[in-house]
Design an enzyme around this catalytic site. Structure first.
Site, PDB file in Angstrom:
ATOM      1  CG  ASN A  61       1.044   2.356 -12.844  1.00 57.75           C
ATOM      2  OD1 ASN A  61       0.582   3.006 -13.774  1.00 57.75           O
ATOM      3  ND2 ASN A  61       0.396   1.331 -12.302  1.00 57.75           N
ATOM      4  CE  LYS A 104      -2.122  10.526 -11.607  1.00 58.38           C
ATOM      5  NZ  LYS A 104      -1.223   9.368 -11.459  1.00 58.38           N
ATOM      6  CG  ASP A 129      -1.869   1.138   1.304  1.00 59.35           C
ATOM      7  OD1 ASP A 129      -1.642   2.157   0.602  1.00 59.35           O
ATOM      8  OD2 ASP A 129      -2.862   1.026   2.051  1.00 59.35           O
ATOM      9  CB  VAL A 130       1.970   3.682  -2.618  1.00 58.38           C
ATOM     10  CG1 VAL A 130       2.438   2.610  -3.595  1.00 58.38           C
ATOM     11  CG2 VAL A 130       0.658   4.312  -3.075  1.00 58.38           C
ATOM     12  CE1 TYR A 162      -5.593  10.640 -11.209  1.00 53.81           C
ATOM     13  CE2 TYR A 162      -6.012  12.218 -12.970  1.00 53.81           C
ATOM     14  CZ  TYR A 162      -5.534  10.981 -12.550  1.00 53.81           C
ATOM     15  OH  TYR A 162      -5.007  10.104 -13.471  1.00 53.81           O
TER      16      TYR A 162
HETATM   17  P1  NAD Z   1      -5.969   1.112 -12.542  1.00 54.14           P
HETATM   18  O1  NAD Z   1      -7.012   1.514 -11.578  1.00 54.14           O
HETATM   19  O2  NAD Z   1      -6.079  -0.214 -13.215  1.00 54.14           O
HETATM   20  O3  NAD Z   1      -4.527   1.170 -11.868  1.00 54.14           O
HETATM   21  C1  NAD Z   1      -4.242   1.798 -10.644  1.00 54.14           C
HETATM   22  C2  NAD Z   1      -3.435   0.825  -9.812  1.00 54.14           C
HETATM   23  O4  NAD Z   1      -3.029   1.488  -8.615  1.00 54.14           O
HETATM   24  C3  NAD Z   1      -4.256  -0.404  -9.396  1.00 54.14           C
HETATM   25  O5  NAD Z   1      -3.504  -1.580  -9.648  1.00 54.14           O
HETATM   26  C4  NAD Z   1      -4.464  -0.203  -7.906  1.00 54.14           C
HETATM   27  O6  NAD Z   1      -4.554  -1.427  -7.177  1.00 54.14           O
HETATM   28  C5  NAD Z   1      -3.211   0.575  -7.536  1.00 54.14           C
HETATM   29  N1  NAD Z   1      -3.393   1.301  -6.290  1.00 54.14           N
HETATM   30  C6  NAD Z   1      -4.422   2.115  -5.931  1.00 54.14           C
HETATM   31  N2  NAD Z   1      -4.266   2.539  -4.668  1.00 54.14           N
HETATM   32  C7  NAD Z   1      -3.099   1.975  -4.220  1.00 54.14           C
HETATM   33  C8  NAD Z   1      -2.384   2.033  -3.002  1.00 54.14           C
HETATM   34  N3  NAD Z   1      -2.836   2.740  -1.945  1.00 54.14           N
HETATM   35  N4  NAD Z   1      -1.227   1.341  -2.907  1.00 54.14           N
HETATM   36  C9  NAD Z   1      -0.751   0.610  -3.938  1.00 54.14           C
HETATM   37  N5  NAD Z   1      -1.390   0.500  -5.118  1.00 54.14           N
HETATM   38  C10 NAD Z   1      -2.541   1.189  -5.242  1.00 54.14           C
HETATM   39  O7  NAD Z   1      -5.936   2.271 -13.641  1.00 54.14           O
HETATM   40  P2  NAD Z   1      -4.764   2.715 -14.633  1.00 54.14           P
HETATM   41  O8  NAD Z   1      -5.428   3.556 -15.645  1.00 54.14           O
HETATM   42  O9  NAD Z   1      -3.934   1.570 -15.051  1.00 54.14           O
HETATM   43  O10 NAD Z   1      -3.918   3.689 -13.699  1.00 54.14           O
HETATM   44  C11 NAD Z   1      -2.507   3.606 -13.592  1.00 54.14           C
HETATM   45  C12 NAD Z   1      -1.945   4.999 -13.438  1.00 54.14           C
HETATM   46  O11 NAD Z   1      -2.192   5.729 -14.641  1.00 54.14           O
HETATM   47  C13 NAD Z   1      -2.596   5.810 -12.318  1.00 54.14           C
HETATM   48  O12 NAD Z   1      -1.606   6.566 -11.647  1.00 54.14           O
HETATM   49  C14 NAD Z   1      -3.540   6.723 -13.081  1.00 54.14           C
HETATM   50  O13 NAD Z   1      -3.865   7.889 -12.369  1.00 54.14           O
HETATM   51  C15 NAD Z   1      -2.736   6.989 -14.322  1.00 54.14           C
HETATM   52  N6  NAD Z   1      -3.480   7.516 -15.469  1.00 54.14           N
HETATM   53  C16 NAD Z   1      -4.470   6.784 -16.049  1.00 54.14           C
HETATM   54  C17 NAD Z   1      -5.152   7.307 -17.149  1.00 54.14           C
HETATM   55  C18 NAD Z   1      -6.272   6.563 -17.830  1.00 54.14           C
HETATM   56  O14 NAD Z   1      -6.964   7.154 -18.689  1.00 54.14           O
HETATM   57  N7  NAD Z   1      -6.492   5.294 -17.544  1.00 54.14           N
HETATM   58  C19 NAD Z   1      -4.820   8.567 -17.635  1.00 54.14           C
HETATM   59  C20 NAD Z   1      -3.796   9.286 -17.018  1.00 54.14           C
HETATM   60  C21 NAD Z   1      -3.130   8.733 -15.939  1.00 54.14           C
END
Ligand code: NAD
Length: 256
Positions: free
Chosen positions: A90, A159, A63-64, A155
């Site tokens: 990530n 970011k 858990d980050v 958010y």
């Molecule tokens: P996702 O929800 O599948 O991935 C997020 C991951 O973070 C999950 O595996 C989750 O278990 C993990 N996570 C959440 N809280 C956590 C915690 N407290 N400790 C450890 N792990 C934790 O969605 P994604 O789109 O793959 O997101 C990955 C990254 O990309 C994120 O930082 C997200 O903000 C960023 N992002 C996504 C998009 C998009 O359109 N999907 C766009 C820009 C940025």
């Protein structure tokens, strides 16, 4: 100790993180997949795919938000492979809250995971980078990096903060040969964006895809994983302190 490079990925059991894990494993890296047990993502599925292809990977709960857990994750990964060559920060969450409803707790939760979590992850890796070299790729977002988004101020702030963190750490860690960069994904189909409550949902994703110069192509997790893989690789050896936009050209589209 082996010469195989290794990579640590937070949020590695789903979406962009899981795609990055598969991408790195396919390219011959050993992969430490950090997964959050409270979330419904099963790291066993990612491990199965990687091992089925003859790749090297292991999963670690983390858990980050918790400094001790992040330290243990990096220490365990380093114990397994002798060092940590690359860190992919990530893990992230997205929550919808209008300013009037944005409690301190709601604000702090997003900042804690999306911004402080990145700092904790890189900080915990410091003792384990190779003597010279190594890299960090943090996952930012067009929200915060390029645009605002109503009801997502926390958010966007997190970011945007990731970019400042990356620039500063690039300066600080450069003398050790560690490169620090960010990817800036646009709308990417993943569990996060498919959540219609906090994000766009499928209909919103499709609507945005139609606006892109590359329309009607939707951004995939593999698109972002490939950019992460490039930034971590030796091919990006003179690239640090910057960000790579992966948005299908959304930023070029003028309002009509
Ligand atoms: P996702 O929800 O599948 O991935 C997020 C991951 O973070 C999950 O595996 C989750 O278990 C993990 N996570 C959440 N809280 C956590 C915690 N407290 N400790 C450890 N792990 C934790 O969605 P994604 O789109 O793959 O997101 C990955 C990254 O990309 C994120 O930082 C997200 O903000 C960023 N992002 C996504 C998009 C998009 O359109 N999907 C766009 C820009 C940025």
């Amino acid at each position: 100790m082996t010469n195989r490079q290794n990579v640590v990925i937070t949020g590695g059991a789903s979406g962009i993180g899981a795609a990055a894990a598969r991408c790195f494993a396919g390219a011959g890296y050993a992969v430490a997949i950090g997964y959050h047990p409270a979330d419904p993502h099963d790291p066993a599925l990612v491990l199965e795919d990687i091992h089925g292809e003859g790749g090297v990977a292991a999963a670690f709960p983390v858990d980050v938000r918790d400094t001790g857990q992040v330290a243990a994750f990096l220490a365990d990964a380093a114990a397994q492979w002798g060092r940590v060559d690359h860190v992919i920060a990530n893990a992230g969450i997205l929550r919808r809250a209008a300013l009037g409803d944005l409690t301190d707790d709601a604000w702090n939760e997003v900042i804690d995971i999306d911004l402080t979590g990145v700092m904790r992850t890189v900080r915990a890796a410091l003792p384990y980078f190779p003597e010279a070299g190594g890299s960090v790729v943090a996952v930012s977002s067009i929200v915060g990096a390029n645009y605002g988004w109503a009801e997502h101020a926390h958010y966007a702030a997190a970011k945007a903060g990731v970019l400042g963190l990356v620039q500063s750490l690039a300066q600080e860690l450069g003398p050790r040969g560690i490169r620090v960069n960010a990817v800036v994904p646009g709308t990417i189909e993943s569990p996060q964006s498919l959540d219609a409550t906090h994000s766009l949902g499928q209909a919103g994703i499709d609507q945005q895809a139609a606006l892109l110069p590359l329309a009607p192509r939707t951004g995939t997790v593999e698109d972002v994983a490939a950019a992460i893989g490039f930034l971590a690789s030796d091919a990006a050896g003179f690239i640090t302190g910057t960000s790579l936009l992966v948005d299908g050209g959304l930023g070029t589209v003028s309002p009509r």
